[in-house]
Write a protein that holds these residues in place. Structure first.
Motif, PDB file in Angstrom:
ATOM      1  N   SER A   1       6.275  -1.936   7.813  1.00  0.00           N
ATOM      2  CA  SER A   1       5.714  -0.610   7.584  1.00  0.00           C
ATOM      3  C   SER A   1       6.867   0.372   7.685  1.00  0.00           C
ATOM      4  O   SER A   1       7.536   0.445   8.717  1.00  0.00           O
ATOM      5  CB  SER A   1       4.639  -0.278   8.627  1.00  0.00           C
ATOM      6  OG  SER A   1       4.135   1.027   8.397  1.00  0.00           O
TER       7      SER A   1
ATOM      8  N   THR B   1       0.853  -1.184   0.000  1.00  0.00           N
ATOM      9  CA  THR B   1       0.000   0.000   0.000  1.00  0.00           C
ATOM     10  C   THR B   1       0.891   1.236   0.000  1.00  0.00           C
ATOM     11  O   THR B   1       1.711   1.420   0.896  1.00  0.00           O
ATOM     12  CB  THR B   1      -0.924   0.024   1.226  1.00  0.00           C
ATOM     13  OG1 THR B   1      -1.692  -1.181   1.256  1.00  0.00           O
ATOM     14  CG2 THR B   1      -1.868   1.217   1.163  1.00  0.00           C
TER      15      THR B   1
ATOM     16  N   GLY C   1      -2.400   3.976  -3.282  1.00  0.00           N
ATOM     17  CA  GLY C   1      -3.287   2.817  -3.284  1.00  0.00           C
ATOM     18  C   GLY C   1      -2.497   1.534  -3.182  1.00  0.00           C
ATOM     19  O   GLY C   1      -1.341   1.519  -2.747  1.00  0.00           O
ATOM     20  N   GLN C   2      -3.133   0.435  -3.602  1.00  0.00           N
ATOM     21  CA  GLN C   2      -2.537  -0.875  -3.429  1.00  0.00           C
ATOM     22  C   GLN C   2      -1.900  -1.388  -4.718  1.00  0.00           C
ATOM     23  O   GLN C   2      -2.328  -1.057  -5.824  1.00  0.00           O
ATOM     24  CB  GLN C   2      -3.589  -1.887  -2.962  1.00  0.00           C
ATOM     25  CG  GLN C   2      -3.183  -2.663  -1.753  1.00  0.00           C
ATOM     26  CD  GLN C   2      -4.252  -3.607  -1.259  1.00  0.00           C
ATOM     27  OE1 GLN C   2      -4.897  -4.321  -2.009  1.00  0.00           O
ATOM     28  NE2 GLN C   2      -4.423  -3.628   0.060  1.00  0.00           N
TER      29      GLN C   2
ATOM     30  N   LYS D   1       3.343   0.367   3.268  1.00  0.00           N
ATOM     31  CA  LYS D   1       3.043  -0.863   3.997  1.00  0.00           C
ATOM     32  C   LYS D   1       3.062  -2.058   3.049  1.00  0.00           C
ATOM     33  O   LYS D   1       2.512  -1.978   1.956  1.00  0.00           O
ATOM     34  CB  LYS D   1       1.685  -0.748   4.685  1.00  0.00           C
ATOM     35  CG  LYS D   1       1.642   0.358   5.731  1.00  0.00           C
ATOM     36  CD  LYS D   1       0.302   0.382   6.460  1.00  0.00           C
ATOM     37  CE  LYS D   1       0.297   1.470   7.536  1.00  0.00           C
ATOM     38  NZ  LYS D   1      -0.964   1.496   8.296  1.00  0.00           N
TER      39      LYS D   1
ATOM     40  N   ALA E   1      -2.384   1.416  -7.414  1.00  0.00           N
ATOM     41  CA  ALA E   1      -1.196   2.244  -7.226  1.00  0.00           C
ATOM     42  C   ALA E   1      -0.333   2.283  -8.478  1.00  0.00           C
ATOM     43  O   ALA E   1       0.429   3.224  -8.690  1.00  0.00           O
ATOM     44  CB  ALA E   1      -0.363   1.720  -6.058  1.00  0.00           C
TER      45      ALA E   1
END
Length: 315
Positions: free
Chosen positions: A264, A73, A83-84, A273, A106
């Motif tokens: 993270s 993320t 985003g992911q 993350k 992402a």
């Protein structure tokens, strides 16, 4: 178009650069799972934790390759929404090489109609190759070639933008952060501890976690597993990439390999993350660059664009 491509290049590089890592806060869930499993494994002491993770570092470093599946993320970066992103493929270290397929918001946000829904990325010898797909390659004027070649050191210089240079070269310096390097970071943490046993994909593992800031790493005098040169390269790469701290969790299987890493990383743009799952350590990794006649040099395209703009300005 050029500015958007630059951002995507930096984002893709960042993704690949941290593929070896991962973070989360699932400690309590793991304790509940251990209780549900009826496990009576005692919590290891600090010395035992260090011994286990040092052994895992050595085994992982010697394996040199693994298959990886990662979910990352990303924070908002400039006009990019973040985003992911998911990545699946194979990676190697010593030497560093990566062959993964990436997809997710992402990666594709802002690509527009005809943009690729997923991108295969190959990394060899400080050069990244991205399969842009036929439609995107045509829109970008890649002369019918699907693969974009990105010599990242050359691109950083060519961009002329300090922010982009830092993003590209910072990611470049961080590229050698293999699963073993992430274990080395965890071993630097004074808060490292054994959470307890847990199941990962049906496999029995032991769960460990710790937190460390880059400032703490810089103050420390030595590493438990890295020599002075390796440690300097690691900390320099973190600084260049704008990383300020790590929250790291790792699940080690009975063979002594990390099968899951959860990291993270705090950066100026926000937290990055990741959750990475590793299998098949020591697998044969035959990562090869695309044929030269199927690649389009991004740096050459930028030079042509710059020359055309200068000619237009003087005419």
């Amino acid at each position: 178009m050029s500015k958007s491509i630059w951002r995507r290049a930096g984002l893709s590089l960042t993704a690949v650069a941290v593929i070896a890592g991962a973070s989360a806060c699932g400690g309590e869930d793991d304790k509940k799972k251990a209780a549900d499993n009826g496990s009576q494994t005692k919590i290891q002491s600090g010395a035992e934790v260090t011994k286990v993770l040092q052994a895992a570092y050595k085994k992982t470093e010697e394996a040199k390759t693994a298959k990886v599946n990662m979910v990352m993320t990303m924070p908002k970066m400039g006009d990019e929404p973040g985003g992911q992103m998911t990545m699946d493929g194979v990676m190697g270290w010593d030497p560093m090489m990566i062959d993964v397929t990436a997809k997710g918001a992402a990666l594709t946000a802002g690509a527009g109609a005809g943009g690729p829904e997923q991108i295969r990325m190959v990394w060899l010898k400080d050069v990244m190759y991205m399969d842009m797909g036929a439609a995107a390659a045509k829109e970008m004027g890649m002369d019918g070639k699907r693969w974009m070649k990105m010599d990242l050191a050359a691109l950083a210089k060519e961009s002329g933008d300090p922010a982009i240079q830092k993003q590209l070269t910072g990611g470049l310096d961080s590229m050698d952060q293999s699963p073993a390097e992430q274990l080395a970071v965890l071993l630097e943490s004074k808060s490292i501890k054994h959470v307890g046993p847990a199941k990962v994909g049906g496999v029995d593992t032991q769960h460990y976690k710790g937190t460390i800031s880059v400032a703490e790493m810089l103050k420390a005098n030595k590493s438990l597993v890295l020599d002075e040169t390796e440690r300097k390269q690691l900390t320099d790469g973190m600084k260049e990439a704008g990383i300020t701290s790590y929250d790291t969790q790792v699940w080690v299987n009975g063979d002594g390999f990390p099968v899951k890493m959860d990291v993270s990383m705090a950066t100026k743009e926000g937290p990055v993350k990741m959750v990475s799952n590793y299998t098949d350590y020591g697998t044969k990794a035959s990562v090869t660059a695309p044929p030269a006649n199927q690649t389009f040099d991004f740096a050459a395209m930028l030079k042509e664009m710059g020359a055309a703009m200068e000619e237009g300005a003087t005419s």
